[in-house]
Design a protein around this motif. Structure first.
Motif, PDB file in Angstrom:
ATOM      1  N   SER A 226       0.882  -1.279   0.036  1.00 38.90           N
ATOM      2  CA  SER A 226      -0.077  -0.070   0.096  1.00 38.90           C
ATOM      3  C   SER A 226       0.754   1.263   0.182  1.00 38.90           C
ATOM      4  O   SER A 226       0.582   2.213  -0.692  1.00 38.90           O
ATOM      5  N   ASP A 227       1.934   1.243   0.616  1.00 37.66           N
ATOM      6  CA  ASP A 227       2.703   2.404   0.882  1.00 37.66           C
ATOM      7  C   ASP A 227       3.434   2.588  -0.529  1.00 37.66           C
ATOM      8  O   ASP A 227       3.607   3.914  -0.995  1.00 37.66           O
ATOM      9  N   ASP A 228       4.066   1.463  -1.087  1.00 36.03           N
ATOM     10  CA  ASP A 228       4.700   1.709  -2.583  1.00 36.03           C
ATOM     11  C   ASP A 228       3.774   2.131  -3.475  1.00 36.03           C
ATOM     12  O   ASP A 228       3.985   2.976  -4.411  1.00 36.03           O
ATOM     13  N   PHE A 229       2.426   1.829  -3.473  1.00 39.50           N
ATOM     14  CA  PHE A 229       1.357   2.076  -4.445  1.00 39.50           C
ATOM     15  C   PHE A 229       1.252   3.583  -4.360  1.00 39.50           C
ATOM     16  O   PHE A 229       0.925   4.339  -5.321  1.00 39.50           O
ATOM     17  N   ALA A 230       1.110   4.153  -3.057  1.00 42.32           N
ATOM     18  CA  ALA A 230       0.658   5.464  -2.820  1.00 42.32           C
ATOM     19  C   ALA A 230       1.834   6.381  -3.283  1.00 42.32           C
ATOM     20  O   ALA A 230       1.456   7.289  -4.198  1.00 42.32           O
ATOM     21  N   GLU A 231       3.106   6.008  -3.039  1.00 45.40           N
ATOM     22  CA  GLU A 231       4.012   6.563  -3.492  1.00 45.40           C
ATOM     23  C   GLU A 231       4.276   6.772  -4.894  1.00 45.40           C
ATOM     24  O   GLU A 231       4.733   7.778  -5.793  1.00 45.40           O
ATOM     25  N   HIS A 232       4.226   5.518  -5.555  1.00 43.15           N
ATOM     26  CA  HIS A 232       4.111   5.548  -7.241  1.00 43.15           C
ATOM     27  C   HIS A 232       3.038   6.541  -7.847  1.00 43.15           C
ATOM     28  O   HIS A 232       3.489   7.317  -8.577  1.00 43.15           O
ATOM     29  N   GLY A 233       1.666   6.338  -7.239  1.00 42.36           N
ATOM     30  CA  GLY A 233       0.817   7.262  -7.514  1.00 42.36           C
ATOM     31  C   GLY A 233       1.094   8.756  -7.514  1.00 42.36           C
ATOM     32  O   GLY A 233       0.878   9.622  -8.236  1.00 42.36           O
ATOM     33  N   LYS A 234       1.581   9.095  -6.336  1.00 44.37           N
ATOM     34  CA  LYS A 234       1.860  10.392  -6.219  1.00 44.37           C
ATOM     35  C   LYS A 234       3.269  11.075  -6.997  1.00 44.37           C
ATOM     36  O   LYS A 234       3.036  12.231  -7.589  1.00 44.37           O
ATOM     37  N   LYS A 235       4.021  10.257  -7.329  1.00 48.36           N
ATOM     38  CA  LYS A 235       5.193  10.528  -8.349  1.00 48.36           C
ATOM     39  C   LYS A 235       4.476  10.865  -9.768  1.00 48.36           C
ATOM     40  O   LYS A 235       4.737  11.642 -10.522  1.00 48.36           O
ATOM     41  N   LEU A 236       3.681   9.911 -10.170  1.00 47.77           N
ATOM     42  CA  LEU A 236       2.756  10.106 -11.224  1.00 47.77           C
ATOM     43  C   LEU A 236       1.961  11.526 -11.360  1.00 47.77           C
ATOM     44  O   LEU A 236       2.316  12.070 -12.295  1.00 47.77           O
ATOM     45  N   VAL A 237       1.496  11.675 -10.440  1.00 48.31           N
ATOM     46  CA  VAL A 237       0.754  12.890 -10.410  1.00 48.31           C
ATOM     47  C   VAL A 237       1.525  13.883 -10.324  1.00 48.31           C
ATOM     48  O   VAL A 237       1.488  15.121 -11.148  1.00 48.31           O
ATOM     49  N   GLU A 238       2.845  14.254  -9.747  1.00 46.75           N
ATOM     50  CA  GLU A 238       3.736  15.157  -9.876  1.00 46.75           C
ATOM     51  C   GLU A 238       4.305  15.398 -11.131  1.00 46.75           C
ATOM     52  O   GLU A 238       4.388  16.454 -11.769  1.00 46.75           O
ATOM     53  N   ASP A 239       4.454  14.366 -11.991  1.00 46.68           N
ATOM     54  CA  ASP A 239       5.009  14.467 -13.266  1.00 46.68           C
ATOM     55  C   ASP A 239       3.938  15.007 -14.364  1.00 46.68           C
ATOM     56  O   ASP A 239       4.170  15.613 -15.009  1.00 46.68           O
ATOM     57  N   LEU A 240       2.768  14.512 -14.061  1.00 42.73           N
ATOM     58  CA  LEU A 240       1.473  14.927 -14.689  1.00 42.73           C
ATOM     59  C   LEU A 240       1.458  16.404 -14.449  1.00 42.73           C
ATOM     60  O   LEU A 240       1.101  17.065 -15.476  1.00 42.73           O
ATOM     61  N   ARG A 241       1.777  16.868 -13.454  1.00 39.23           N
ATOM     62  CA  ARG A 241       1.648  18.387 -12.887  1.00 39.23           C
ATOM     63  C   ARG A 241       2.593  19.107 -14.027  1.00 39.23           C
ATOM     64  O   ARG A 241       2.177  20.256 -14.523  1.00 39.23           O
ATOM     65  N   GLN A 242       3.757  18.435 -14.090  1.00 40.74           N
ATOM     66  CA  GLN A 242       4.700  19.201 -14.951  1.00 40.74           C
ATOM     67  C   GLN A 242       4.199  19.337 -16.652  1.00 40.74           C
ATOM     68  O   GLN A 242       4.346  20.085 -17.374  1.00 40.74           O
ATOM     69  N   ILE A 243       3.703  18.001 -16.883  1.00 42.56           N
ATOM     70  CA  ILE A 243       2.928  17.951 -18.312  1.00 42.56           C
ATOM     71  C   ILE A 243       1.983  19.053 -18.352  1.00 42.56           C
ATOM     72  O   ILE A 243       1.803  19.499 -19.584  1.00 42.56           O
ATOM     73  N   ALA A 244       1.429  19.359 -17.450  1.00 43.10           N
ATOM     74  CA  ALA A 244       0.034  20.101 -17.606  1.00 43.10           C
ATOM     75  C   ALA A 244       0.538  21.579 -17.789  1.00 43.10           C
ATOM     76  O   ALA A 244      -0.326  22.716 -18.167  1.00 43.10           O
ATOM     77  N   GLU A 245       1.813  21.853 -17.513  1.00 41.51           N
ATOM     78  CA  GLU A 245       2.378  23.223 -17.526  1.00 41.51           C
ATOM     79  C   GLU A 245       2.928  23.373 -19.017  1.00 41.51           C
ATOM     80  O   GLU A 245       3.242  24.494 -19.413  1.00 41.51           O
ATOM     81  N   LEU A 246       3.060  22.429 -19.997  1.00 40.16           N
ATOM     82  CA  LEU A 246       3.637  22.700 -21.300  1.00 40.16           C
ATOM     83  C   LEU A 246       2.572  23.643 -22.000  1.00 40.16           C
ATOM     84  O   LEU A 246       1.207  23.468 -21.826  1.00 40.16           O
ATOM     85  N   VAL A 247       3.207  24.438 -22.746  1.00 39.26           N
ATOM     86  CA  VAL A 247       2.212  25.203 -23.482  1.00 39.26           C
ATOM     87  C   VAL A 247       3.040  25.735 -24.816  1.00 39.26           C
ATOM     88  O   VAL A 247       4.048  25.879 -24.553  1.00 39.26           O
ATOM     89  N   GLY A 248       2.281  25.504 -25.885  1.00 37.67           N
ATOM     90  CA  GLY A 248       2.874  26.230 -27.207  1.00 37.67           C
ATOM     91  C   GLY A 248       2.758  25.129 -28.393  1.00 37.67           C
ATOM     92  O   GLY A 248       2.129  24.111 -28.319  1.00 37.67           O
ATOM     93  N   GLU A 249       3.483  25.543 -29.269  1.00 38.32           N
ATOM     94  CA  GLU A 249       3.371  24.595 -30.657  1.00 38.32           C
ATOM     95  C   GLU A 249       4.602  23.692 -30.618  1.00 38.32           C
ATOM     96  O   GLU A 249       5.811  23.893 -30.491  1.00 38.32           O
ATOM     97  N   TYR A 250       4.119  22.348 -30.819  1.00 37.05           N
ATOM     98  CA  TYR A 250       5.157  21.276 -31.009  1.00 37.05           C
ATOM     99  C   TYR A 250       5.713  21.273 -32.545  1.00 37.05           C
ATOM    100  O   TYR A 250       4.883  21.836 -33.490  1.00 37.05           O
ATOM    101  N   HIS A 251       7.051  21.066 -32.696  1.00 36.16           N
ATOM    102  CA  HIS A 251       7.494  20.949 -33.751  1.00 36.16           C
ATOM    103  C   HIS A 251       8.189  19.540 -34.213  1.00 36.16           C
ATOM    104  O   HIS A 251       8.846  18.761 -33.013  1.00 36.16           O
ATOM    105  N   LEU A 252       8.090  19.147 -35.462  1.00 36.34           N
ATOM    106  CA  LEU A 252       8.779  17.908 -35.632  1.00 36.34           C
ATOM    107  C   LEU A 252      10.056  18.088 -35.811  1.00 36.34           C
ATOM    108  O   LEU A 252      10.510  19.103 -36.587  1.00 36.34           O
ATOM    109  N   THR A 253      11.179  17.125 -35.534  1.00 35.72           N
ATOM    110  CA  THR A 253      12.421  17.216 -35.917  1.00 35.72           C
ATOM    111  C   THR A 253      12.717  16.903 -37.407  1.00 35.72           C
ATOM    112  O   THR A 253      11.846  16.496 -37.891  1.00 35.72           O
ATOM    113  N   LYS A 254      13.907  17.212 -38.039  1.00 33.26           N
ATOM    114  CA  LYS A 254      13.835  16.955 -39.406  1.00 33.26           C
ATOM    115  C   LYS A 254      13.835  15.533 -39.775  1.00 33.26           C
ATOM    116  O   LYS A 254      13.091  15.298 -40.793  1.00 33.26           O
TER     117      LYS A 254
END
Length: 415
Positions: A226-254
């Motif tokens: 249960s503790d490992d599960f909660a910690e894993h979920g917490k880390k996923l949410v923290e990374d998801l918050r970073q993803i939610a801050e992305l803004v702008g146009e995506y560009h394809l590499t050459k």
């Protein structure tokens, strides 16, 4: 700030590894979760239009077999912990969703100096709809609802408005809707028409089919601390918050752009794969490039904060979208089906369940849903199609299931 996981989707796969649901269910739930975090804040600009990372994903499975609704809820619970994400109602009319979108309007800074100089503030109205049962959300008989979902899927810049005779109309600026839901083949068979398959909405939907548990796990708590599960979920949410801050146009590499050009030429100049030969799939074929680039944005966001799409992102997106084509054939095979074909598949289901069954026992299984003549016609069809075969043991007539080699391996793995 560095992330906990080099690839959020792989981190999510580990988080759900002991779930009985098919791995594909969790992959596409993870995709919908990242899409819900990204919203319309990112895009690929193609001058006349933009690709934005929203999806209409429907998990399809027989009732009570692979926990499809549970799969949907796992991603939703993570996304609900990300600030600023707005969710649509789970049961609604198109007017209710339009009102919810209108109320969700916000203005997003698309450059670091936007707040200071008062420019580049992009208005948008974004909702994620996570729905356990598709039947409570989508009403196929409501043409206006189908048209509404078709209109808002593309997420194009502009104003969607609709005047109503009895009240004020709706005005949605840069509307964007992301949907994940679940249903059964039976619901689709009863409610989804042949006309809908050929319509514009279906080509915008990704159907993910599963009918087998990937493993048996009577008690998740035996394997997941249960503790490992909660910690894993917490880390996923923290990374998801970073993803939610992305803004702008995506560009394809050459390299990604060169790969995409080659893919496009091959897609339109080579003959369709045999499993996609039916005109039922024409809409999907025409929209496959769109699905691929939407998914490439999600895959890129799962890996990095830079708004860059690499060749491998496109390659993996193509692989995963193409992998759903088998799901589509499973889903569509019973939609718009003639009565004899429906009866034949019902007979095949019973024979496969028994592996081999006496003729009189098979008749007893289906006699409450088929008359004798339609039963015989369906039985003959199933034999001619080599889904089942006749076996004579002494003086007794049996019917036995016929499998392709791949199906035999899968069946052996679950028996």
């Amino acid at each position: 700030m560095s992330r906990h996981f080099p690839n959020w989707l792989e981190g999510y796969a580990d988080y759900t590894a002991y779930s009985e649901s098919p791995a594909l269910f969790h992959f596409w739930t993870g995709v919908s979760t990242i899409a819900g975090a990204l919203r319309r804040r990112v895009w690929i600009d193609e001058r006349f239009f933009q690709w934005t990372p929203n999806f209409y994903i429907i998990l399809v499975a027989p009732p009570g077999v692979v926990a499809k609704s549970t799969s949907v809820r796992i991603g939703l619970k993570l996304l609900e912990q990300v600030e600023g994400i707005k969710f649509g109602p789970k049961s609604l009319t198109w007017q209710g969703l339009a009102k919810a979108l209108q109320d969700a309007e916000e203005h997003v800074a698309v450059s670091p100096t936007a707040v200071l100089d008062g420019e580049d503030m992009l208005p948008m109205s974004c909702l994620t709809c996570s729905v356990n049962e598709l039947g409570t959300f989508l009403r196929p008989e409501n043409g206006e609802m189908l048209d509404f979902f078709t209109d808002v899927y593309d997420g194009q810049k502009g104003v969607w408005d609709r005047a109503l005779a009895t009240q004020d109309g709706y005005k949605i600026i840069n509307g964007w809707v992301n949907v994940i839901s679940a249903t059964t083949p039976g619901w689709l068979r009863r409610n989804y028409t042949e006309t809908m398959i050929e319509g514009g909405l279906t080509s915008r939907i990704l159907f993910v089919y599963g009918d087998k548990k990937r493993h048996l796990m009577p008690y998740l708590s035996d394997r997941v601390d249960s503790d490992d599960f909660a910690e894993h979920g917490k880390k996923l949410v923290e990374d998801l918050r970073q993803i939610a801050e992305l803004v702008g146009e995506y560009h394809l590499t050459k390299e990604a752009r060169e790969w995409g050009r080659a893919w496009y030429e091959k897609h339109w100049t080579q003959e369709r794969p045999r499993h996609m030969a039916s005109d039922r799939y024409a809409g999907y074929i025409a929209r496959k490039q769109t699905h691929m680039h939407k998914l490439a944005m999600v895959i890129a966001a799962a890996h990095r904060n830079e708004l860059e799409i690499h060749q491998r992102d496109l390659f993996l997106a193509d692989h995963m979208v193409s992998g759903l084509e088998q799901s589509m054939t499973h889903v569509f095979q019973s939609i718009g089906m003639a009565e004899t074909s429906r009866n034949a598949m019902e007979i095949v289901s019973y024979v496969r369940a028994y592996k081999e069954i006496k003729a009189e026992e098979l008749w007893r299984c289906v006699m409450r849903i088929m008359e004798p003549k339609p039963y015989q016609e369906a039985l003959d069809m199933a034999v001619k199609a080599k889904f089942i075969k006749i076996v004579v043991r002494g003086n007794t007539l049996h019917y036995a299931a016929v499998y392709e080699k791949k199906e035999e391996k899968e069946d052996a793995g679950t028996s």
